[in-house]
Design a protein around this motif. Sequence first.
Motif, PDB file in Angstrom:
ATOM      1  N   ARG A 125     -59.166  67.909 -36.146  1.00 49.71           N
ATOM      2  CA  ARG A 125     -59.039  68.631 -36.479  1.00 49.71           C
ATOM      3  C   ARG A 125     -60.741  69.006 -36.449  1.00 49.71           C
ATOM      4  O   ARG A 125     -61.574  69.684 -35.419  1.00 49.71           O
ATOM      5  N   LYS A 126     -60.877  67.869 -36.868  1.00 49.51           N
ATOM      6  CA  LYS A 126     -62.643  67.088 -36.816  1.00 49.51           C
ATOM      7  C   LYS A 126     -63.284  66.972 -35.008  1.00 49.51           C
ATOM      8  O   LYS A 126     -64.317  67.992 -34.668  1.00 49.51           O
ATOM      9  N   ARG A 127     -61.975  66.970 -34.482  1.00 55.19           N
ATOM     10  CA  ARG A 127     -62.605  66.473 -33.026  1.00 55.19           C
ATOM     11  C   ARG A 127     -62.552  67.848 -32.251  1.00 55.19           C
ATOM     12  O   ARG A 127     -63.432  68.090 -31.061  1.00 55.19           O
ATOM     13  N   ASP A 128     -61.530  68.884 -32.682  1.00 55.12           N
ATOM     14  CA  ASP A 128     -61.385  70.066 -32.096  1.00 55.12           C
ATOM     15  C   ASP A 128     -63.397  70.692 -32.581  1.00 55.12           C
ATOM     16  O   ASP A 128     -63.096  71.918 -31.791  1.00 55.12           O
ATOM     17  N   ARG A 129     -63.503  70.566 -33.515  1.00 56.18           N
ATOM     18  CA  ARG A 129     -64.300  71.358 -33.890  1.00 56.18           C
ATOM     19  C   ARG A 129     -65.775  71.040 -33.352  1.00 56.18           C
ATOM     20  O   ARG A 129     -66.945  71.473 -33.453  1.00 56.18           O
TER      21      ARG A 129
ATOM     22  N   VAL B 118     -68.785  70.889 -30.833  1.00 51.51           N
ATOM     23  CA  VAL B 118     -69.439  71.562 -29.759  1.00 51.51           C
ATOM     24  C   VAL B 118     -70.081  70.516 -28.886  1.00 51.51           C
ATOM     25  O   VAL B 118     -70.206  69.265 -28.855  1.00 51.51           O
ATOM     26  N   ASP B 119     -69.352  70.002 -27.705  1.00 50.72           N
ATOM     27  CA  ASP B 119     -69.771  69.122 -26.875  1.00 50.72           C
ATOM     28  C   ASP B 119     -71.223  69.391 -26.177  1.00 50.72           C
ATOM     29  O   ASP B 119     -71.892  70.210 -26.524  1.00 50.72           O
ATOM     30  N   GLY B 120     -72.186  68.268 -26.010  1.00 55.43           N
ATOM     31  CA  GLY B 120     -72.573  67.561 -26.538  1.00 55.43           C
ATOM     32  C   GLY B 120     -74.312  67.416 -27.071  1.00 55.43           C
ATOM     33  O   GLY B 120     -74.549  67.066 -27.152  1.00 55.43           O
ATOM     34  N   GLU B 121     -72.895  67.192 -28.052  1.00 53.84           N
ATOM     35  CA  GLU B 121     -73.840  66.569 -29.610  1.00 53.84           C
ATOM     36  C   GLU B 121     -73.089  65.180 -30.061  1.00 53.84           C
ATOM     37  O   GLU B 121     -72.267  65.285 -28.994  1.00 53.84           O
TER      38      GLU B 121
END
Length: 141
Positions: free
Chosen positions: A132-136, A138-141
């Motif tokens: 769930r946390k991985r899905d939240r 944002v790429d690049g952070e």
Amino acid sequence: MDDGLRVTDRWVVPAGELRERFSRSSGPGGQGVNTADSRVELSYDLANSPSVPDWIRSRALARLANRLVDGVLTIAASEHRAQLANREAARARMVALLREAAAPPPPPRRATRPSRGAKERRLAEKKRQSQRKRDRRVDGE
């Protein structure tokens, strides 16, 4: 009334072993506040009392160690305006303290382990939470 304190079925503190002192109490009282000795100090020599069974004495002395002065337990009551009410309050508190001190210790805790199903549920929930946390993210952070 002065037949003593019934602490347990087998332990009664005779009235002759109790010492009462009366003094002036602070607080409400109107005109009688400076004349009535309504504060009660109830003392009981727990260490030297012949009425205490030895197996209770050692347990009670250990549990009440920080409340005792030379083996004497003292309770003060001044919350009521009447001396009689304060005497009864002091006696009730004394009985409650002695009863609690004489109570047998609780049974020791038996160590238990989580079941296999409980471990699997915990790990599955951890995996769901991390996904769930991985899905939240944002790429690049």
